[in-house]
Design a protein around this motif. Structure first.
Motif, PDB file in Angstrom:
ATOM      1  N   ASP A 189      63.360  91.953  36.700  1.00 49.25           N
ATOM      2  CA  ASP A 189      62.412  93.025  37.022  1.00 49.25           C
ATOM      3  C   ASP A 189      61.485  93.359  35.858  1.00 49.25           C
ATOM      4  OD1 ASP A 189      63.313  93.293  39.609  1.00 49.25           O
ATOM      5  OD2 ASP A 189      64.765  94.846  39.096  1.00 49.25           O
ATOM      6  N   TYR A 190      62.027  93.525  34.682  1.00 53.95           N
ATOM      7  CA  TYR A 190      61.227  93.925  33.516  1.00 53.95           C
ATOM      8  C   TYR A 190      60.944  92.686  32.687  1.00 53.95           C
ATOM      9  CZ  TYR A 190      63.202  98.216  35.234  1.00 53.95           C
ATOM     10  OH  TYR A 190      63.607  99.241  36.059  1.00 53.95           O
ATOM     11  N   PHE A 191      59.996  91.902  33.151  1.00 56.62           N
ATOM     12  CA  PHE A 191      59.713  90.586  32.590  1.00 56.62           C
ATOM     13  C   PHE A 191      58.245  90.483  32.230  1.00 56.62           C
ATOM     14  CE2 PHE A 191      58.770  86.011  33.094  1.00 56.62           C
ATOM     15  CZ  PHE A 191      59.704  85.489  32.222  1.00 56.62           C
ATOM     16  N   TYR A 192      57.951  90.072  31.000  1.00 55.27           N
ATOM     17  CA  TYR A 192      56.571  89.859  30.563  1.00 55.27           C
ATOM     18  C   TYR A 192      56.341  88.352  30.486  1.00 55.27           C
ATOM     19  CZ  TYR A 192      52.222  90.179  28.048  1.00 55.27           C
ATOM     20  OH  TYR A 192      50.905  90.059  27.691  1.00 55.27           O
ATOM     21  N   GLU A 193      55.537  87.848  31.383  1.00 58.23           N
ATOM     22  CA  GLU A 193      55.303  86.406  31.501  1.00 58.23           C
ATOM     23  C   GLU A 193      54.292  85.914  30.472  1.00 58.23           C
ATOM     24  OE1 GLU A 193      52.915  83.831  34.714  1.00 58.23           O
ATOM     25  OE2 GLU A 193      54.579  84.977  35.548  1.00 58.23           O
ATOM     26  N   THR A 194      54.629  84.803  29.801  1.00 60.21           N
ATOM     27  CA  THR A 194      53.712  84.198  28.836  1.00 60.21           C
ATOM     28  C   THR A 194      53.245  82.812  29.266  1.00 60.21           C
ATOM     29  OG1 THR A 194      55.537  83.296  27.534  1.00 60.21           O
ATOM     30  CG2 THR A 194      54.673  85.447  26.873  1.00 60.21           C
ATOM     31  N   LYS A 195      53.956  82.191  30.216  1.00 60.17           N
ATOM     32  CA  LYS A 195      53.602  80.837  30.629  1.00 60.17           C
ATOM     33  C   LYS A 195      54.088  80.582  32.055  1.00 60.17           C
ATOM     34  CE  LYS A 195      54.039  77.260  27.669  1.00 60.17           C
ATOM     35  NZ  LYS A 195      54.738  76.221  26.870  1.00 60.17           N
ATOM     36  N   ARG A 196      53.265  79.838  32.828  1.00 62.75           N
ATOM     37  CA  ARG A 196      53.631  79.407  34.185  1.00 62.75           C
ATOM     38  C   ARG A 196      53.584  77.881  34.199  1.00 62.75           C
ATOM     39  NH1 ARG A 196      53.353  83.370  37.821  1.00 62.75           N
ATOM     40  NH2 ARG A 196      52.876  82.182  39.677  1.00 62.75           N
ATOM     41  N   GLU A 197      54.661  77.263  34.688  1.00 61.57           N
ATOM     42  CA  GLU A 197      54.721  75.804  34.670  1.00 61.57           C
ATOM     43  C   GLU A 197      55.296  75.243  35.968  1.00 61.57           C
ATOM     44  OE1 GLU A 197      55.732  74.279  30.333  1.00 61.57           O
ATOM     45  OE2 GLU A 197      57.202  75.748  31.024  1.00 61.57           O
ATOM     46  N   MET A 198      55.008  73.967  36.178  1.00 63.01           N
ATOM     47  CA  MET A 198      55.612  73.195  37.256  1.00 63.01           C
ATOM     48  C   MET A 198      56.119  71.895  36.636  1.00 63.01           C
ATOM     49  SD  MET A 198      52.932  73.531  40.373  1.00 63.01           S
ATOM     50  CE  MET A 198      52.682  75.069  41.229  1.00 63.01           C
ATOM     51  N   GLU A 199      57.131  71.311  37.268  1.00 64.22           N
ATOM     52  CA  GLU A 199      57.639  70.029  36.797  1.00 64.22           C
ATOM     53  C   GLU A 199      57.159  68.949  37.738  1.00 64.22           C
ATOM     54  OE1 GLU A 199      61.712  67.971  35.186  1.00 64.22           O
ATOM     55  OE2 GLU A 199      61.898  69.609  36.615  1.00 64.22           O
ATOM     56  N   GLY A 200      56.287  68.098  37.220  1.00 60.86           N
ATOM     57  CA  GLY A 200      55.729  67.020  38.023  1.00 60.86           C
ATOM     58  C   GLY A 200      56.366  65.681  37.682  1.00 60.86           C
ATOM     59  N   VAL A 201      55.806  64.622  38.206  1.00 58.46           N
ATOM     60  CA  VAL A 201      56.306  63.265  37.997  1.00 58.46           C
ATOM     61  C   VAL A 201      56.329  62.912  36.506  1.00 58.46           C
ATOM     62  CG1 VAL A 201      55.842  60.829  38.486  1.00 58.46           C
ATOM     63  CG2 VAL A 201      55.472  62.537  40.251  1.00 58.46           C
ATOM     64  N   TYR A 202      55.323  63.365  35.761  1.00 60.19           N
ATOM     65  CA  TYR A 202      55.202  63.018  34.343  1.00 60.19           C
ATOM     66  C   TYR A 202      55.707  64.111  33.411  1.00 60.19           C
ATOM     67  CZ  TYR A 202      52.361  59.396  36.392  1.00 60.19           C
ATOM     68  OH  TYR A 202      51.931  58.343  37.154  1.00 60.19           O
ATOM     69  N   GLY A 203      56.415  65.101  33.939  1.00 61.85           N
ATOM     70  CA  GLY A 203      56.967  66.170  33.113  1.00 61.85           C
ATOM     71  C   GLY A 203      56.373  67.527  33.453  1.00 61.85           C
ATOM     72  N   TRP A 204      56.581  68.470  32.558  1.00 64.88           N
ATOM     73  CA  TRP A 204      56.138  69.847  32.759  1.00 64.88           C
ATOM     74  C   TRP A 204      54.658  69.979  32.462  1.00 64.88           C
ATOM     75  CZ3 TRP A 204      59.299  73.344  34.890  1.00 64.88           C
ATOM     76  CH2 TRP A 204      60.663  73.064  34.888  1.00 64.88           C
ATOM     77  N   PHE A 205      53.978  70.845  33.257  1.00 64.44           N
ATOM     78  CA  PHE A 205      52.559  71.122  33.006  1.00 64.44           C
ATOM     79  C   PHE A 205      52.236  72.569  33.345  1.00 64.44           C
ATOM     80  CE2 PHE A 205      52.822  69.685  37.370  1.00 64.44           C
ATOM     81  CZ  PHE A 205      51.929  70.471  38.062  1.00 64.44           C
ATOM     82  N   ASN A 206      51.228  73.096  32.652  1.00 62.70           N
ATOM     83  CA  ASN A 206      50.768  74.462  32.875  1.00 62.70           C
ATOM     84  C   ASN A 206      50.105  74.513  34.248  1.00 62.70           C
ATOM     85  OD1 ASN A 206      49.393  76.889  32.943  1.00 62.70           O
ATOM     86  ND2 ASN A 206      48.784  76.797  30.820  1.00 62.70           N
ATOM     87  N   CYS A 207      50.506  75.471  35.071  1.00 61.49           N
ATOM     88  CA  CYS A 207      49.972  75.529  36.440  1.00 61.49           C
ATOM     89  C   CYS A 207      49.170  76.801  36.709  1.00 61.49           C
ATOM     90  CB  CYS A 207      51.100  75.389  37.452  1.00 61.49           C
ATOM     91  SG  CYS A 207      52.214  76.798  37.519  1.00 61.49           S
TER      92      CYS A 207
END
Length: 87
Positions: free
Chosen positions: A36-54
């Motif tokens: 609930d009390y979360f400050y987000e600094t990064k959003r990512e997805m895991e694709g075929v070639y690894g993690w990437f900023n989404c």
């Protein structure tokens, strides 16, 4: 978890010191499982070639979103942090 210089670049000075004392750093938590009390600094997805900023690409890919950031146990600590950074 030790906080490295890569994470520190987001928060300089007093705000960073506040995070070290009052929050816990969490990495790659499923978006729907973020606390609930979360400050987000990064959003990512895991694709075929690894993690990437989404950021801004959430609708383009049909992959689960993972978030990284800071978790506060108390609402008062979270609100004080937001005030400290002007949000």
């Amino acid at each position: 978890m030790e906080i490295n210089n890569k994470n520190k670049k987001y928060f300089e000075g007093v705000a960073y010191e506040y995070l070290q004392k009052h929050a816990k750093y969490v990495k790659r938590v499923a978006e729907e499982e973020a606390p609930d009390y979360f400050y987000e600094t990064k959003r990512e997805m895991e694709g075929v070639y690894g993690w990437f900023n989404c950021e801004g690409k959430e609708d383009k890919y049909m992959l689960p979103i993972y978030v990284t950031g800071w978790y506060f146990e108390k609402e008062t600590d979270y609100l004080e942090f937001l005030n400290l950074i002007g949000q």
